[in-house]
Design a protein around this motif. Structure first.
Motif, PDB file in Angstrom:
ATOM      1  N   SER A 362       0.835  -1.202   0.000  1.00  0.00           N
ATOM      2  CA  SER A 362       0.000   0.000   0.000  1.00  0.00           C
ATOM      3  C   SER A 362       0.873   1.257   0.000  1.00  0.00           C
ATOM      4  O   SER A 362       1.649   1.479   0.941  1.00  0.00           O
ATOM      5  CB  SER A 362      -0.925   0.040   1.225  1.00  0.00           C
ATOM      6  N   GLY A 363       0.702   2.069  -1.023  1.00  0.00           N
ATOM      7  CA  GLY A 363       1.399   3.350  -1.090  1.00  0.00           C
ATOM      8  C   GLY A 363       0.743   4.374  -0.178  1.00  0.00           C
ATOM      9  O   GLY A 363       1.374   5.309   0.307  1.00  0.00           O
ATOM     10  N   ALA A 364      -0.559   4.183   0.064  1.00  0.00           N
ATOM     11  CA  ALA A 364      -1.299   5.112   0.923  1.00  0.00           C
ATOM     12  C   ALA A 364      -1.259   4.630   2.367  1.00  0.00           C
ATOM     13  O   ALA A 364      -1.096   3.444   2.640  1.00  0.00           O
ATOM     14  CB  ALA A 364      -2.754   5.193   0.453  1.00  0.00           C
ATOM     15  N   GLY A 365      -1.430   5.586   3.287  1.00  0.00           N
ATOM     16  CA  GLY A 365      -1.541   5.231   4.703  1.00  0.00           C
ATOM     17  C   GLY A 365      -2.984   4.869   5.020  1.00  0.00           C
ATOM     18  O   GLY A 365      -3.903   5.285   4.323  1.00  0.00           O
ATOM     19  N   HIS A 366      -3.165   4.056   6.057  1.00  0.00           N
ATOM     20  CA  HIS A 366      -4.520   3.642   6.457  1.00  0.00           C
ATOM     21  C   HIS A 366      -4.567   3.421   7.971  1.00  0.00           C
ATOM     22  O   HIS A 366      -3.537   3.208   8.608  1.00  0.00           O
ATOM     23  CB  HIS A 366      -4.913   2.331   5.755  1.00  0.00           C
ATOM     24  N   ASP A 367      -5.794   3.385   8.492  1.00  0.00           N
ATOM     25  CA  ASP A 367      -5.956   3.105   9.923  1.00  0.00           C
ATOM     26  C   ASP A 367      -5.364   1.748  10.294  1.00  0.00           C
ATOM     27  O   ASP A 367      -4.895   1.536  11.413  1.00  0.00           O
ATOM     28  CB  ASP A 367      -7.453   3.155  10.284  1.00  0.00           C
ATOM     29  N   ALA A 368      -5.369   0.839   9.323  1.00  0.00           N
ATOM     30  CA  ALA A 368      -4.840  -0.517   9.589  1.00  0.00           C
ATOM     31  C   ALA A 368      -3.404  -0.485  10.084  1.00  0.00           C
ATOM     32  O   ALA A 368      -2.964  -1.397  10.801  1.00  0.00           O
ATOM     33  CB  ALA A 368      -4.939  -1.359   8.322  1.00  0.00           C
ATOM     34  N   MET A 369      -2.656   0.580   9.750  1.00  0.00           N
ATOM     35  CA  MET A 369      -1.246   0.580  10.178  1.00  0.00           C
ATOM     36  C   MET A 369      -1.119   0.664  11.701  1.00  0.00           C
ATOM     37  O   MET A 369      -0.146   0.176  12.283  1.00  0.00           O
ATOM     38  CB  MET A 369      -0.461   1.709   9.505  1.00  0.00           C
ATOM     39  N   HIS A 370      -2.139   1.246  12.345  1.00  0.00           N
ATOM     40  CA  HIS A 370      -2.100   1.290  13.817  1.00  0.00           C
ATOM     41  C   HIS A 370      -2.682   0.008  14.429  1.00  0.00           C
ATOM     42  O   HIS A 370      -2.177  -0.502  15.440  1.00  0.00           O
ATOM     43  CB  HIS A 370      -2.867   2.508  14.328  1.00  0.00           C
ATOM     44  N   LEU A 371      -3.723  -0.527  13.797  1.00  0.00           N
ATOM     45  CA  LEU A 371      -4.318  -1.776  14.327  1.00  0.00           C
ATOM     46  C   LEU A 371      -3.291  -2.905  14.272  1.00  0.00           C
ATOM     47  O   LEU A 371      -3.274  -3.783  15.145  1.00  0.00           O
ATOM     48  CB  LEU A 371      -5.584  -2.125  13.519  1.00  0.00           C
ATOM     49  N   ALA A 372      -2.383  -2.830  13.287  1.00  0.00           N
ATOM     50  CA  ALA A 372      -1.372  -3.894  13.141  1.00  0.00           C
ATOM     51  C   ALA A 372      -0.460  -3.983  14.363  1.00  0.00           C
ATOM     52  O   ALA A 372       0.165  -5.009  14.603  1.00  0.00           O
ATOM     53  CB  ALA A 372      -0.536  -3.641  11.885  1.00  0.00           C
ATOM     54  N   LYS A 373      -0.415  -2.887  15.157  1.00  0.00           N
ATOM     55  CA  LYS A 373       0.400  -2.920  16.383  1.00  0.00           C
ATOM     56  C   LYS A 373      -0.344  -3.622  17.521  1.00  0.00           C
ATOM     57  O   LYS A 373       0.226  -3.941  18.557  1.00  0.00           O
ATOM     58  CB  LYS A 373       0.756  -1.485  16.800  1.00  0.00           C
ATOM     59  N   LEU A 374      -1.655  -3.812  17.320  1.00  0.00           N
ATOM     60  CA  LEU A 374      -2.521  -4.365  18.370  1.00  0.00           C
ATOM     61  C   LEU A 374      -2.877  -5.817  18.129  1.00  0.00           C
ATOM     62  O   LEU A 374      -3.044  -6.590  19.073  1.00  0.00           O
ATOM     63  CB  LEU A 374      -3.859  -3.593  18.390  1.00  0.00           C
ATOM     64  N   CYS A 375      -3.081  -6.174  16.862  1.00  0.00           N
ATOM     65  CA  CYS A 375      -3.683  -7.496  16.594  1.00  0.00           C
ATOM     66  C   CYS A 375      -3.341  -7.921  15.170  1.00  0.00           C
ATOM     67  O   CYS A 375      -2.924  -7.105  14.339  1.00  0.00           O
ATOM     68  CB  CYS A 375      -5.206  -7.385  16.741  1.00  0.00           C
ATOM     69  N   PRO A 376      -3.587  -9.200  14.836  1.00  0.00           N
ATOM     70  CA  PRO A 376      -3.407  -9.668  13.453  1.00  0.00           C
ATOM     71  C   PRO A 376      -4.274  -8.833  12.519  1.00  0.00           C
ATOM     72  O   PRO A 376      -5.478  -8.645  12.772  1.00  0.00           O
ATOM     73  CB  PRO A 376      -3.889 -11.115  13.512  1.00  0.00           C
ATOM     74  N   THR A 377      -3.656  -8.272  11.491  1.00  0.00           N
ATOM     75  CA  THR A 377      -4.326  -7.265  10.648  1.00  0.00           C
ATOM     76  C   THR A 377      -4.059  -7.544   9.173  1.00  0.00           C
ATOM     77  O   THR A 377      -3.005  -8.054   8.804  1.00  0.00           O
ATOM     78  CB  THR A 377      -3.798  -5.867  11.016  1.00  0.00           C
ATOM     79  N   GLY A 378      -5.052  -7.188   8.354  1.00  0.00           N
ATOM     80  CA  GLY A 378      -4.863  -7.279   6.903  1.00  0.00           C
ATOM     81  C   GLY A 378      -5.756  -6.265   6.199  1.00  0.00           C
ATOM     82  O   GLY A 378      -6.637  -5.667   6.820  1.00  0.00           O
ATOM     83  N   MET A 379      -5.509  -6.091   4.892  1.00  0.00           N
ATOM     84  CA  MET A 379      -6.324  -5.180   4.088  1.00  0.00           C
ATOM     85  C   MET A 379      -6.691  -5.849   2.782  1.00  0.00           C
ATOM     86  O   MET A 379      -5.912  -6.664   2.243  1.00  0.00           O
ATOM     87  CB  MET A 379      -5.553  -3.882   3.778  1.00  0.00           C
ATOM     88  N   ILE A 380      -7.868  -5.477   2.297  1.00  0.00           N
ATOM     89  CA  ILE A 380      -8.342  -5.943   0.988  1.00  0.00           C
ATOM     90  C   ILE A 380      -8.444  -4.728   0.086  1.00  0.00           C
ATOM     91  O   ILE A 380      -9.138  -3.755   0.415  1.00  0.00           O
ATOM     92  CB  ILE A 380      -9.744  -6.584   1.114  1.00  0.00           C
ATOM     93  N   PHE A 381      -7.737  -4.738  -1.050  1.00  0.00           N
ATOM     94  CA  PHE A 381      -7.849  -3.653  -2.026  1.00  0.00           C
ATOM     95  C   PHE A 381      -8.747  -4.088  -3.173  1.00  0.00           C
ATOM     96  O   PHE A 381      -8.724  -5.262  -3.576  1.00  0.00           O
ATOM     97  CB  PHE A 381      -6.467  -3.312  -2.607  1.00  0.00           C
ATOM     98  N   VAL A 382      -9.477  -3.112  -3.708  1.00  0.00           N
ATOM     99  CA  VAL A 382     -10.173  -3.301  -4.982  1.00  0.00           C
ATOM    100  C   VAL A 382      -9.718  -2.165  -5.909  1.00  0.00           C
ATOM    101  O   VAL A 382      -9.251  -1.118  -5.442  1.00  0.00           O
ATOM    102  CB  VAL A 382     -11.712  -3.278  -4.803  1.00  0.00           C
ATOM    103  N   PRO A 383      -9.835  -2.380  -7.223  1.00  0.00           N
ATOM    104  CA  PRO A 383      -9.315  -1.374  -8.167  1.00  0.00           C
ATOM    105  C   PRO A 383     -10.090  -0.066  -8.100  1.00  0.00           C
ATOM    106  O   PRO A 383     -11.251  -0.023  -7.695  1.00  0.00           O
ATOM    107  CB  PRO A 383      -9.540  -2.024  -9.540  1.00  0.00           C
ATOM    108  N   CYS A 384      -9.419   1.040  -8.483  1.00  0.00           N
ATOM    109  CA  CYS A 384     -10.154   2.279  -8.743  1.00  0.00           C
ATOM    110  C   CYS A 384      -9.671   2.770 -10.101  1.00  0.00           C
ATOM    111  O   CYS A 384      -8.542   2.484 -10.517  1.00  0.00           O
ATOM    112  CB  CYS A 384      -9.956   3.309  -7.644  1.00  0.00           C
ATOM    113  N   GLU A 385     -10.533   3.509 -10.776  1.00  0.00           N
ATOM    114  CA  GLU A 385     -10.293   3.862 -12.177  1.00  0.00           C
ATOM    115  C   GLU A 385      -9.004   4.657 -12.360  1.00  0.00           C
ATOM    116  O   GLU A 385      -8.816   5.693 -11.710  1.00  0.00           O
ATOM    117  CB  GLU A 385     -11.483   4.690 -12.691  1.00  0.00           C
TER     118      GLU A 385
END
Ligand code: HGY
Ligand code: MN
Ligand code: MN
Length: 418
Positions: A362-385
């Protein structure tokens, strides 16, 4: 059919799209984008509508001290730490219809799919709206809600942050609570079994390769700076160049010098952005006595973030000429790898649903970057135009949004029964 498959099958593409278009009206701009700044009336209304929807299904809602909104579907083990999923409802000033809100609506659609498919889970599942993800839009600080929740930043420091009008987060939250009358408070932070965030890619990779799902492996690191230059206001007609302390000229020299150092062609991995550039008094007949600009520098490699970021101050000082310059590093976040089993759960859900997919940074930052310090974390991307985002023309297809939500729903069932 497994419960995970039933949950995925119960995701309704039209309903999900309709909700995106409804939310896009909250802060709609004439150019077709969305301006829904953190904790403004539109952001509060978006939350209120989510609470209305949740109450229709009997999901419990709660607000924590930083305004994070939690929508809870109970599990058979009521005391077990929940699986969480969510993102943000706030946007950039000239934002789009999908950044952030997709992860919130996908979370809600997944809860609704489980409910309609009458799927019971062991653990509770909570859909979350994290407060103020978009840094520099209304408030200078981003990922406020998730960083407070994860204990990364002290709540008291965040509540004091003010916007350009001098309104503090604490004052803005009063409006949010007023809009969410009857929603009970809950303490800040809790144990979390796992977290997944669904998001548009905000980059071109998935679309360019004809893929539907991105299984995010990591979020790149970022260093942000504020550079302030103090010269001297002077008369444009009478002041010789030799006597000028022109803050604008100094700022332009600095940005040019920085761009020469921060370009790593042909790899083109460095992300260097001057997103804000202001001069004062901003009057045509006055030599500008003050200038400021921001630097948003990102890279996946911590060593490069250090090597290049540590040069910023010296590079600016070298170009200051007769002006004074102050360089302040306003934030720094390390690259965050998603090393738990959650990306594997996401990838196998996408495989079972037969979606073309890839592992992606991920080139962008997300809230998930903080949750990853707390618990097992992942992200799902879908395309944008065309990978366009932080832009009013940001676009995605109903089919891709639904595909990501089906993968989310199936992954949540798996994690909530683990
Ligand atoms: O800037 C970011 O990476 C995020 O989209 N706010
Ligand atoms: Mn976002
Ligand atoms: Mn964003």
């Amino acid at each position: 059919m497994t419960d995970a498959a039933k949950a995925a099958a119960a995701v309704d593409e039209d309903r999900l799209w309709r909700r995106h278009m409804e939310m896009a009206r909250l802060g709609a701009t004439p150019a077709g984008g969305v301006r829904r700044l953190a904790l403004d009336a539109n952001d509060n209304e978006a939350r209120r509508r989510l609470v209305d929807w949740a109450r229709g299904f009997g999901f419990a809602c709660a607000l924590d001290p930083i305004g994070n909104l939690f929508i809870r579907r109970e599990g058979s083990l009521r005391e077990a730490p929940p699986v969480m999923t969510g993102s943000h409802t706030d946007t950039q000033p000239s934002g789009g219809k999908f950044d952030g809100i997709y992860g919130v609506l996908a979370a809600c659609e997944a809860l609704e799919a489980l409910e309609r498919a009458q799927i019971a889970t062991r653990r509770p599942i909570e859909a979350v709206v994290w407060t103020c993800e978009e840094g520099g839009a209304r408030f200078p600080m981003g990922t406020m809600g998730s960083s407070a929740f994860a204990g990364v930043r002290p709540l008291a420091d965040i509540l004091k942050v003010t916007d350009d009008a001098g309104i503090s987060v604490e004052e803005a939250l009063r409006g949010t609570r007023a809009a969410l009358k009857g929603v009970p408070e809950r303490p800040l932070g809790c144990q979390v079994a796992a977290f997944i965030e669904a998001h548009i890619e905000q980059g071109p990779e998935l679309e360019a390769r004809g893929l539907t799902i991105g299984v995010v492996t990591a979020i790149q690191g970022a260093r942000r700076f504020l550079v302030e230059i103090a010269g001297e206001d002077a008369h444009a007609g009478t002041t010789t160049r030799a006597r000028r302390k022109d803050a604008l000229s100094a700022a332009v020299r600095m940005v040019s010098a920085l761009e020469r150092v921060f370009h790593d062609d042909p790899t083109d991995t460095v992300r260097f952005t001057v997103g804000r550039f202001r001069i004062s008094p901003d009057a045509p007949a006055v030599v500008p006595g003050h200038a400021l600009f921001t630097i948003d520098f990102r890279h996946p490699d911590e060593a490069v973030l250090t090597k290049l970021g540590d040069q910023v101050e010296a590079l600016c000082r070298a170009q200051a000429g007769p002006c004074a310059v102050t360089v302040t590093e306003t934030s720094r976040s390390r690259p965050v790898p998603f090393t738990s089993h959650v990306p594997d759960v996401i990838e196998s859900a996408a495989a079972r649903l037969d979606y073309a997919r890839m592992r992606i940074l991920s080139g962008a930052g997300h809230d998930a970057m903080h949750l990853a310090k707390l618990c097992p974390t992942g992200m799902i991307f879908v395309p944008c135009e065309k990978g366009i985002s932080h832009n009013e023309t940001e676009n995605a297809t109903a089919a891709d949004l639904a595909a990501g939500t089906r993968v989310l729903a199936a992954s949540l069932v798996e994690l909530a029964n683990a």
